[in-house]
Design a protein around this motif. Structure first.
Motif, short mmCIF file in Angstrom:
data_model
loop_
_atom_site.label_atom_id
_atom_site.label_comp_id
_atom_site.label_asym_id
_atom_site.label_seq_id
_atom_site.Cartn_x
_atom_site.Cartn_y
_atom_site.Cartn_z
N ASP A 183 -31.55 -17.18 -7.09
CA ASP A 183 -30.66 -17.60 -8.17
C ASP A 183 -30.45 -16.48 -9.18
N ALA A 184 -31.54 -15.78 -9.51
CA ALA A 184 -31.45 -14.71 -10.50
C ALA A 184 -30.49 -13.62 -10.03
N LEU A 185 -30.57 -13.24 -8.78
CA LEU A 185 -29.69 -12.20 -8.27
C LEU A 185 -28.25 -12.70 -8.12
N ILE A 186 -28.09 -13.88 -7.57
CA ILE A 186 -26.76 -14.42 -7.29
C ILE A 186 -26.01 -14.80 -8.57
N PHE A 187 -26.66 -15.54 -9.45
CA PHE A 187 -25.97 -16.10 -10.61
C PHE A 187 -26.21 -15.37 -11.93
N ASP A 188 -27.37 -14.74 -12.09
CA ASP A 188 -27.73 -14.23 -13.40
C ASP A 188 -27.63 -12.71 -13.55
N THR A 189 -27.51 -11.98 -12.46
CA THR A 189 -27.40 -10.53 -12.52
C THR A 189 -25.94 -10.14 -12.72
N ALA A 190 -25.68 -9.16 -13.56
CA ALA A 190 -24.30 -8.68 -13.78
C ALA A 190 -23.72 -8.20 -12.46
N ASP A 191 -22.45 -8.47 -12.25
CA ASP A 191 -21.79 -8.08 -10.99
C ASP A 191 -22.00 -6.61 -10.67
N SER A 192 -21.88 -5.76 -11.68
CA SER A 192 -22.00 -4.31 -11.47
C SER A 192 -23.42 -3.89 -11.07
N GLU A 193 -24.39 -4.78 -11.24
CA GLU A 193 -25.78 -4.45 -10.92
C GLU A 193 -26.30 -5.15 -9.67
N LYS A 194 -25.52 -6.05 -9.08
CA LYS A 194 -26.01 -6.85 -7.95
C LYS A 194 -26.32 -6.01 -6.72
N TRP A 195 -25.49 -5.03 -6.39
CA TRP A 195 -25.72 -4.21 -5.20
C TRP A 195 -27.05 -3.48 -5.30
#
Length: 185
Positions: free
Chosen positions: A152-164
């Motif tokens: 959940d933290a990666l999918i929903f809570d991490t900024a798009d620019s930081e997900k990769w």
């Protein structure tokens, strides 16, 4: 191998600019192919308020409509998909994606979101990524994708620019150490 509910992380040099630095949540994966949603590419100049206006969906005063819309993939880019937490259940149709997510592609979820009755956590996408039988597996073998567990933290809570970068780091990989060329032994 069933990768449903996992993340695909695009490797440098994937060869398709639409997927460069993409993180894809796989909604389904079987012998018949795979379907996923890119979760880290914001669709330029599209916000929920614009989409609701176009669809003539009334918005409750307390709903801001400022939610960003993402580019979910190059297939059916005019069709909407919502990846969400399981606290929401569509009255029409929703796909339950183990280990604890839902994907809804019917208008009722947008109506509920506009009225403040949508899921607690959500990402809205236009389009999706699709693979035919064996195609995704071949791309993984050719070093096009890494797979990782989604949180959940990666999918929903991490900024798009930081997900990769965050997805790579979840595997213990420093994004700066990756090369665009694959080797053979």
């Amino acid at each position: 191998m069933d990768l449903t509910g996992t993340l695909l992380i695009a490797m440098p040099g994937i060869g398709d600019p639409r997927f460069e630095h993409s993180v894809v949540f796989l909604c389904s994966h079987s012998d018949e192919g795979a379907m996923g949603l890119i979760i880290n590419k914001v669709a330029p100049e599209v916000q929920l308020s614009n989409l609701l206006d176009q669809l003539e969906i009334p918005v409750a005063a307390e709903s801001s409509g400022a939610e960003a819309i993402r580019f979910g993939g190059p297939v059916e880019t005019q069709r909407g998909f919502v990846l969400h937490s399981t606290d929401y259940e569509s009255s029409i149709n929703a796909l339950v994606v183990p280990p604890g997510y839902g994907m809804t592609a019917t208008l009722d979820i947008l109506e509920d979101i506009a009225q403040g009755n949508g899921p607690e956590k959500l990402l809205i996408m236009l389009g999706y990524a699709g693979w035919g039988p064996g195609q995704l597996e071949a791309e993984i073998i050719a070093n096009g994708w890494l797979t990782a567990e989604g949180t959940d933290a990666l999918i929903f809570d991490t900024a798009d620019s930081e997900k990769w970068g965050a997805a790579l780091k979840s595997l213990g990989i420093d994004p700066l150490s990756l090369s665009a060329s694959a080797g053979t032994a």
